[in-house]
Design a protein around this motif. Structure first.
Motif, PDB file in Angstrom:
ATOM      1  N   GLU A   1      20.324  92.273  70.331  1.00 38.83           N
ATOM      2  CA  GLU A   1      20.914  93.554  69.970  1.00 38.83           C
ATOM      3  C   GLU A   1      21.265  93.523  68.493  1.00 38.83           C
ATOM      4  N   PHE A   2      20.977  94.625  67.825  1.00 34.91           N
ATOM      5  CA  PHE A   2      21.268  94.733  66.396  1.00 34.91           C
ATOM      6  C   PHE A   2      22.097  95.986  66.148  1.00 34.91           C
ATOM      7  N   LYS A   3      23.005  95.892  65.225  1.00 37.46           N
ATOM      8  CA  LYS A   3      23.765  97.070  64.780  1.00 37.46           C
ATOM      9  C   LYS A   3      23.067  97.653  63.585  1.00 37.46           C
ATOM     10  N   GLU A   4      23.269  98.931  63.353  1.00 37.07           N
ATOM     11  CA  GLU A   4      22.573  99.661  62.284  1.00 37.07           C
ATOM     12  C   GLU A   4      22.617  98.932  60.928  1.00 37.07           C
ATOM     13  N   PRO A   5      23.786  98.425  60.463  1.00 36.00           N
ATOM     14  CA  PRO A   5      23.811  97.758  59.149  1.00 36.00           C
ATOM     15  C   PRO A   5      22.960  96.481  59.107  1.00 36.00           C
ATOM     16  N   GLU A   6      22.689  95.865  60.252  1.00 38.92           N
ATOM     17  CA  GLU A   6      21.924  94.624  60.271  1.00 38.92           C
ATOM     18  C   GLU A   6      20.416  94.865  60.133  1.00 38.92           C
TER      19      GLU A   6
END
Length: 93
Positions: A87-92
């Motif tokens: 899972e990745f968050k938008e800033p990553e």
């Protein structure tokens, strides 16, 4: 065996079938058990033959104990359905 690719290209289907059976059962046709080195080499040749000469849609995974577990693509998808791999968050991104 200098060129394994040449061996695979010239291997008759009958030889492949015998090697595959030996890799699956762990025994030669006469019932003699394969040594660990023979099993490893036989499995490598079988997998190389399959990759180069056969058109397969099945996928495989390694099961507990190091056994190969062959699954169809739909079975493989069902097995991993709902599990997040990452899972990745938008800033990553």
């Amino acid at each position: 065996m200098n060129d394994i690719n040449k061996v695979i290209d010239e291997m008759p289907d009958e030889v492949y079938q015998r090697l595959r059976a030996a890799a699956e059962t762990g025994k030669w046709e006469d019932g003699t058990a394969l040594s660990s080195e023979q099993k490893e080499s036989t499995l490598q040749v079988v997998m190389l033959y399959q990759a180069r000469k056969l058109t397969q849609t099945d996928h495989f995974t390694i099961a507990a104990g190091g056994e190969i577990n062959e699954l169809s693509k739909s079975q493989l998808k069902k097995q991993f359905r709902g599990e997040a791999i990452a899972e990745f968050k938008e800033p990553e991104l």
